[in-house]
Write a protein that holds these residues in place. Structure first.
Motif: not given
Lengths: 429, 290
Positions: A41-42, A46-48, A50-52, A109-111, A349, A353, A363
């Motif tokens: 998925l790299g 997507l990234n940590n 915005t994982p979806w 989508d799933i790893g 996302f 946070l 952030f």
């Protein structure tokens, strides 16, 4: 419709071209999919933070757009509105396409796609996502059970006694199957909203109305997709695929569903942003409206064009008579739903946070736009669903009460006279 | 309510004598435990009697699966970390030591540092490992239970179960989770050997990972009779390396541990307590932060 004036040979050529085009789309998706599966998925954007992204949006949109199946099956088998059998089959087929598209998107989508079955053997009953996964698996089985009699009836399989027997048996237990399907659907269509709504750490998502908003929008958009596709088929074939009173019934239902959705959506907004104030939530909305087209797409895309305009078209009898307007209305509902799922998924996302104890805004806002490879996979999935629908319409008896030969279905205005009822048919089966 | 009060009393007990007295009392079997045992043994006997002679294999398996009676009645461990923000100088040593020890990369750090400021504008540094929440959102949302609580309070990952759906990343309020977006192959760890050597296997592509409080050190240390938090070999790498001793580690349920004493005597804060996650990482606030 211009295609109507074409010669049969020209029509075959056109439909062949169309199928080749769809296969090409699938090819694009296949190449992209293999690229993702081999390199991980790299390769996506997507990234940590915005994982979806796009694939999850496709996943939840296609499940919602498959909701026509449970809505119309419930109408026929649970509420006894037998005349809707004329469109329920097509809805079931569209439902299967929606759910299988969702599964394809999820698998990408799933790893660890090789572990797709894990939720079935490792249970975390407290997880809303576990519940969704199990419900989707069960409901897809329900859809297959609902589709099997159609396949048996439409193919040479019907020559075999065993197949006919299975078809007959399934037909008899269908009310129970439909009831179970309705139950499972209502749960997981709502749980998809809960997926976002229960996350306390994300003020944009955290909302008790999310599950209900999700099911209401699905109940509107699922039948809307079925109606849209049915009208496209009607226009292209020149046949009336579904009796007009049935079509009007579904359209009115979609209109009321849009109103119910709007009602809850507006109250949900008013209760969270107008009548009450939570600083964190206000800040999130401000971040979204100043940095993204969220405000515009929410009010114009989701509310005005996605629900209000279609509700007016579908509930105003003078407007609803225009086939082209109905098609536009259905398309608006569908687009509004996809835009809603896009906004919901990404807004949570985009707002970062905030867990730091000090006062500095530590952030920065997160951004995401799908990578080319994500779009390519998306195109492949849409290609698959469209091709399957094209072939389904051609080879399966999806519209049992379609008029036999080409009628003059004028594109713009259907004659305002009340539709002459077709010869009485036994809907009871 | 009363339980809470007791806990507070225990934590703030002025002398150690009181603590040991409490501990001695908990050594005895409580009334509830006694009754439970009585009922348990009674039920076993009834079952054995009704099922006759050689125990039914089902009963045998049920009996075998029953947790053994507590042989060490002292207490249940719960690992916590204390981070002193008034001491932290933001040197990032803990960040690098973690990267080397747990074999992560710069974009998937388990332990990060950010700079924040107080209302009076004084800058302070916050380092954030996984907070090992007692009510962990990641544990609650994981569809396959790949992330779960151990008895000692650690929130850990089962990399063999994880399907890589990343819902835990969406759910964690602290952004403490990272996904293996790529296959890292044999690319060398950029922080090793300067900051330590990788002590755990590299995770496969497609699974989520996070700080474990150096679970491998804790477990190996305990097996050797060492005490995590006191013996460096059994203590998380980030705690050992801190040049200003701003990090402490230990068992909050052991009143003699350093962490229990600090938490009992010093005002501490935890991140986003309003979310009810009940984290196991306690921060001593910097001067000027309420």
């Amino acid at each position: 419709m211009s295609t109507l004036s074409l010669k049969p040979s020209q029509r075959t050529a056109l439909s062949r071209l169309w199928i080749i085009f769809l296969i090409a789309l699938m090819g694009v998706g296949l190449v992209a999919g293999i690229h993702v599966l081999t390199n991980g998925l790299g390769v996506t954007n997507l990234n940590n933070h915005t994982p979806w992204g796009l694939w999850i949006i496709i996943d939840i949109s296609s499940i919602a757009l498959g909701a026509g199946a449970f809505t119309l099956s419930a109408a026929v088998y649970v509420f006894g509105l037998k005349q809707y059998a004329a469109i329920a089959r097509a809805a079931v087929f569209v439902g299967i396409l929606g759910y299988s598209s969702a599964m394809l998107a999820l698998l990408m989508d799933i790893g660890r796609p090789d572990r797709f079955y894990h939720p079935l053997i490792y249970w975390n009953v407290h997880s809303v996502l576990w519940e969704i996964t199990v419900a989707v698996v069960f409901y897809t089985s329900v859809l297959v059970l609902e589709l099997l009699p159609i396949i048996i009836e439409s193919t040479p399989l019907k020559r075999y006694r065993l197949a006919r027997g299975i078809g007959h048996l399934l037909h008899r237990v269908m009310p129970i199957v439909a009831l179970v399907g309705m139950g499972i659907s209502m749960i997981h269509q709502s749980s998809l909203g809960a997926t976002y709504g229960i996350l306390t750490a994300r003020p944009v998502w955290y909302s008790p109305s999310a599950p209900v908003l999700f099911i209401l929008s699905a109940v509107a958009a699922g039948p809307a997709l079925t109606v849209f596709l049915t009208l496209v088929v009607s226009q292209l074939s020149g046949r009336q695929m579904v009796p007009r009173d049935v079509l009007y019934g579904v359209i009115k239902f979609i209109g009321f569903a849009c109103l119910a959705y709007l009602y809850l959506k507006l109250w949900s907004w008013a209760a969270s942003f107008y009548y009450s104030r939570v600083p964190e939530r206000d800040l999130s909305l401000e971040l979204l409206t100043t940095n993204t087209p969220y405000g515009f797409t929410f009010w114009w895309g989701e509310v005005f064009f996605g629900a209000l305009v279609p509700a007016v078209i579908f509930l105003w009898s003078r407007l609803r008579r225009h086939t082209s307007l109905v098609m536009i209305g259905a398309a608006l509902v569908i687009l509004g739903l996809v835009m809603n799922r896009w906004n919901v998924t990404l807004s949570g996302f985009v707002v970062p946070l905030d867990w730091s104890p000090g006062v500095r805004e530590v952030f920065s806002i997160n951004t995401y736009a799908p990578a080319l490879v994500e779009w390519a996979v998306a195109v492949g999935i849409i290609g698959y669903a469209t091709l399957a629908f094209t072939l389904g319409v051609r080879y399966l008896k999806l519209y049992p009460y379609a008029s036999e030969q080409a009628e003059s279905v004028s594109q713009d205005k259907v004659e305002p006279k009340i539709q002459v009822p077709s010869p009485v048919r036994d809907y009871g089966g | 309510m009363t339980e809470n009060n007791q806990e507070i009393q225990e934590q703030t007990a002025p002398s150690e004598k009181a603590n040991t007295a409490k501990k001695a009392r908990t050594n005895l079997v409580s009334r509830r435990e006694f009754v439970t045992m009585l009922i348990g043994s009674g039920m076993t006997m009834v079952l054995a009697a009704t099922l006759a002679e050689p125990l039914n294999p089902i009963v045998q398996s049920v009996l075998a699966a029953r947790p053994p009676l507590p042989t060490d009645p002292s207490h249940k461990r719960h690992w916590v970390m204390v981070i002193d923000l008034s001491k932290c100088i933001g040197c990032d040593y803990c960040v690098y030591a973690c990267e080397a020890t747990n074999d992560t990369t710069d974009d998937m750090r388990w332990n990060i540092r950010i700079d924040d400021e107080t209302e009076t504008g004084e800058v302070f540094h916050v380092t954030r490992p996984c907070l090992h929440c007692r009510n962990a959102p990641c544990v609650e949302v994981c569809p396959v239970g790949a992330t779960y609580h151990r008895d000692d309070g650690l929130v850990v990952m089962d990399y063999d179960k994880c399907i890589g759906c990343r819902y835990c990343e969406a759910a964690c309020p602290y952004g403490a989770r990272s996904f293996n977006w790529k296959d890292r192959g044999d690319t060398p760890n950029t922080r090793a050997p300067e900051w330590g050597r990788p002590e755990v296997p590299r995770r496969q592509r497609g699974v989520v990972e996070k700080c474990t409080f150096c679970i491998h050190r804790i477990d190996a240390g305990l097996a050797k009779g060492l005490m995590p938090g006191a013996d460096p070999e059994a203590t998380p790498a980030c705690v050992n390396i801190c040049p200003v001793r701003a990090r402490f580690f230990g068992d909050i349920n052991n009143p003699n541990s350093e962490v229990a004493r600090i938490i009992a005597t010093t005002p501490t804060l935890r991140l986003r307590e309003d979310l009810g996650t009940d984290p196991s990482v306690y921060y001593i606030p910097p001067r000027g932060l309420a």
